[in-house]
Design a protein around this motif. Structure first.
Motif: not given
Length: 195
Positions: A77-81, A99-100, A104-111
């Motif tokens: 987030h800091t780098l995106a800013n 949103h990010f 991330l919370a949804e993608a992590y268990p899938q990965k």
């Protein structure tokens, strides 16, 4: 006029605020500008912790993994800013941070599931390779045994072949002797027949 409030939101980077100021100088000259500074890292860390702590992290290093995920989210987030402020094209808001984090919370268990499946597949492949190596080793030892058997049989065949060649030579000598006797007898019989 005393009760009129107008809110204009514009990212500080880029030319958008400057262009609006040039177009509508009356609005800018009589307004109060509130510059909203970036969120401190501690706040971003706490927000990330609230989103990511419910994840069921496995293994003995779950706390380190959670800390690394939180640090990754804050740094991203800091780098995106910084990038948004430099380019002026977009602004990384707190909403985009939420949103990010949600993604991330949804993608992590899938990965994690994908990696676990790939790991299981690779473990199965390694097990099959080990079994194949054991099978090849078994076949190699069997082949070595068969080669020694073939060598022993080959020696016997060579000895038998030499015996056969010797027997054939003696048979040829006997045949020649018999032929000579037959010829001699034939000539004697032919001599009697003429008399």
């Amino acid at each position: 006029r005393n009760n009129l409030h107008l809110v204009i939101c514009s990212p500080p980077g880029g030319t958008s605020l400057l262009q609006q100021g040039k177009r509508f100088p009356a609005i800018i000259s009589g307004c109060t500008v509130n510059w909203i500074l970036p969120w401190p890292k501690e706040s971003l860390t706490e927000i990330a912790r609230s989103f990511l702590e419910p994840l069921e992290l496995e293994g003995g290093e779950a706390k380190q993994t959670l800390a690394a995920l939180i640090e990754h989210a804050v740094e991203t987030h800091t780098l995106a800013n910084l990038t948004a402020n430099e380019s002026g094209r977009a602004c990384a808001t707190l909403r985009s941070y939420y949103h990010f984090l949600r993604e991330l919370a949804e993608a992590y268990p899938q990965k994690v599931d994908e990696v676990t499946q790939h790991s299981a597949t690779l473990s199965d492949a390694v097990l099959r390779l080990e079994q194949a190596i054991e099978g090849v080793d078994g076949l190699q030892s069997s082949l070595d045994d068969k080669e020694s058997e073939v060598a022993a049989i080959e020696e016997k065949v060579q000895a038998l072949l030499q015996d056969i060649v010797g027997a054939q030579a003696s048979a040829e000598k006997e045949k020649a002797a018999i032929q000579a006797m037959t010829d001699a007898l034939a000539s004697k019989v032919g001599g009697f027949a003429e008399e």
